[in-house]
Design a protein around this motif. Structure first.
Motif, PDB file in Angstrom:
ATOM      1  N   THR A   1       0.752  -1.384   0.027  1.00 21.04           N
ATOM      2  CA  THR A   1      -0.017  -0.161  -0.084  1.00 21.04           C
ATOM      3  C   THR A   1       0.749   1.248   0.043  1.00 21.04           C
ATOM      4  O   THR A   1       2.021   1.212   0.382  1.00 21.04           O
ATOM      5  CB  THR A   1      -1.071   0.019   1.284  1.00 21.04           C
ATOM      6  N   ILE A   2       0.319   2.388  -0.442  1.00 23.48           N
ATOM      7  CA  ILE A   2       1.048   3.729  -0.646  1.00 23.48           C
ATOM      8  C   ILE A   2       1.067   3.934   0.758  1.00 23.48           C
ATOM      9  O   ILE A   2      -0.029   4.301   1.551  1.00 23.48           O
ATOM     10  CB  ILE A   2       0.395   4.610  -1.308  1.00 23.48           C
ATOM     11  N   ALA A   3       2.244   4.651   1.345  1.00 17.15           N
ATOM     12  CA  ALA A   3       2.597   4.994   2.862  1.00 17.15           C
ATOM     13  C   ALA A   3       1.728   6.525   2.753  1.00 17.15           C
ATOM     14  O   ALA A   3       1.756   7.276   1.939  1.00 17.15           O
ATOM     15  CB  ALA A   3       3.991   5.204   3.074  1.00 17.15           C
ATOM     16  N   GLY A   4       1.044   6.374   4.024  1.00 18.41           N
ATOM     17  CA  GLY A   4       0.297   7.977   4.185  1.00 18.41           C
ATOM     18  C   GLY A   4      -1.097   7.996   3.492  1.00 18.41           C
ATOM     19  O   GLY A   4      -1.718   8.692   3.835  1.00 18.41           O
ATOM     20  N   ALA A   5      -1.504   6.944   2.746  1.00 17.79           N
ATOM     21  CA  ALA A   5      -2.960   6.714   2.156  1.00 17.79           C
ATOM     22  C   ALA A   5      -3.729   6.880   3.701  1.00 17.79           C
ATOM     23  O   ALA A   5      -3.558   5.880   4.447  1.00 17.79           O
ATOM     24  CB  ALA A   5      -3.188   5.537   1.257  1.00 17.79           C
ATOM     25  N   ARG A   6      -4.851   7.271   3.459  1.00 16.41           N
ATOM     26  CA  ARG A   6      -5.848   7.449   4.492  1.00 16.41           C
ATOM     27  C   ARG A   6      -6.532   6.165   4.451  1.00 16.41           C
ATOM     28  O   ARG A   6      -6.899   5.649   3.684  1.00 16.41           O
ATOM     29  CB  ARG A   6      -6.851   8.777   4.469  1.00 16.41           C
ATOM     30  N   THR A   7      -6.821   5.783   5.933  1.00 18.17           N
ATOM     31  CA  THR A   7      -7.427   4.551   6.253  1.00 18.17           C
ATOM     32  C   THR A   7      -8.980   4.609   6.436  1.00 18.17           C
ATOM     33  O   THR A   7      -9.840   3.496   6.476  1.00 18.17           O
ATOM     34  CB  THR A   7      -6.998   3.863   7.718  1.00 18.17           C
ATOM     35  N   ASN A   8      -9.494   5.728   6.439  1.00 19.27           N
ATOM     36  CA  ASN A   8     -10.969   5.899   6.558  1.00 19.27           C
ATOM     37  C   ASN A   8     -11.647   6.368   5.313  1.00 19.27           C
ATOM     38  O   ASN A   8     -12.855   7.042   5.241  1.00 19.27           O
ATOM     39  CB  ASN A   8     -11.453   7.046   7.806  1.00 19.27           C
ATOM     40  N   GLU A   9     -11.052   6.204   4.000  1.00 19.52           N
ATOM     41  CA  GLU A   9     -11.432   6.370   2.662  1.00 19.52           C
ATOM     42  C   GLU A   9     -10.825   5.113   1.767  1.00 19.52           C
ATOM     43  O   GLU A   9      -9.777   4.630   2.137  1.00 19.52           O
ATOM     44  CB  GLU A   9     -11.133   7.975   2.259  1.00 19.52           C
ATOM     45  N   PRO A  10     -11.314   4.979   0.699  1.00 16.64           N
ATOM     46  CA  PRO A  10     -10.990   3.724  -0.046  1.00 16.64           C
ATOM     47  C   PRO A  10      -9.863   4.244  -0.932  1.00 16.64           C
ATOM     48  O   PRO A  10      -9.297   3.114  -1.662  1.00 16.64           O
ATOM     49  CB  PRO A  10     -12.268   3.429  -0.881  1.00 16.64           C
TER      50      PRO A  10
END
Length: 275
Positions: free
Chosen positions: A89-98
């Motif tokens: 997964t891309i580092a820093g991608a938000r976990t509360n959105e897809p």
């Protein structure tokens, strides 16, 4: 092309997906007075994303050639973690959105402990194995990172990740009737006894008793006391049971022998003070 409005807290905004025309252009509904993220996908290319600030109405997303990440995944003794899913997964991608999930790429650990993940974007990438999750008829999700590493795919390859699942503390024990008979299929949920409610909930662990009534709650904090809730088989959906059949206490490394009379319900007294 997918437009994902930026979610706030626990509020989730559904994405909108459209297809580009022959010139690579498309139009999607505006996210309104909130930021968004534009994602683009096409077979043979790595997925790409770009933040869409408030009041910005155009965006250019450039797709690039994907790269491959290979590696090994073992436990602390060197045994391969056969069949485990490995996610990049891309580092820093938000976990509360897809956004993160849509850009993620996955592979599976083989019998020799090796895995291959194709189609990875050039970015700072987190390669992780997440603990197995229960299905929607089991206990609530209690996934946590079993092993992980970072790989910078913006550099020259090859890209290799070595994942090692270190031994973690656990609460192990058994569940039996007063007559000593094992109770199979019961859900044992452990939640830290101290802390903010939301944080405690995110740190919960769940295990299911086996044919001998044994269970093991993995990856608990060694210094914390835990409250244990005992649930009969399949209490969650569609047979909703919000309260455990019994309560107990547990701590990492200490014996946890539980006794439950089948069909019984937890009883107690709750005292509250209004301020």
């Amino acid at each position: 092309v997918t437009l994902v409005p930026r979610s706030q807290g626990m509020i989730f905004y559904a994405p909108t997906t459209v297809y580009t025309d022959a010139r690579g252009r498309c139009t999607v509904p505006s996210p309104g007075a909130r930021e968004g993220a534009v994602l683009a996908h096409r077979a043979g290319y790595a997925g790409a994303t770009q933040v869409l600030p408030v009041d910005v109405t155009t965006a250019r997303v450039t797709l690039t050639t994907p790269v491959q990440i290979t590696g090994t995944a073992t436990d602390a003794s060197g045994a391969p973690l056969i069949g485990r899913e490995v996610a990049a997964t891309i580092a820093g991608a938000r976990t509360n959105e897809p956004t993160g999930a849509m850009l993620a790429r996955r592979g599976t650990v083989g019998a020799d402990g090796r895995f291959v993940i194709n189609g990875v974007a050039r970015d700072l990438v987190q390669v992780r194995i997440i603990t197995l999750r229960s299905n929607n008829r089991g206990a609530p999700l209690t996934a946590h990172v079993l092993a992980g590493a970072e790989v910078d795919t913006r550099t020259a390859g090859p890209f290799v990740a070595t994942l090692v699942a270190e031994q973690t503390p656990s609460i192990a024990g058994s569940l039996r009737t007063p007559a000593g008979e094992p109770l199979e299929g019961y859900q044992i949920m452990a939640i830290p006894s101290v802390g903010i409610a939301g944080h405690r909930l995110m740190r919960r662990r769940v295990a299911t008793t086996d044919r001998e009534g044994r269970f093991e709650l993995q990856a608990v904090a060694p210094e914390d006391d835990y409250q244990l809730g005992i649930y009969p088989p399949n209490p969650w959906r569609p047979n909703s049971q919000p309260w455990p059949a019994a309560f107990a206490a547990g701590r990492a490394g200490e014996p946890c022998e539980l006794v439950l009379k089948p069909g019984s319900l937890a009883r107690g007294r709750l005292t509250c003070q209004a301020l």
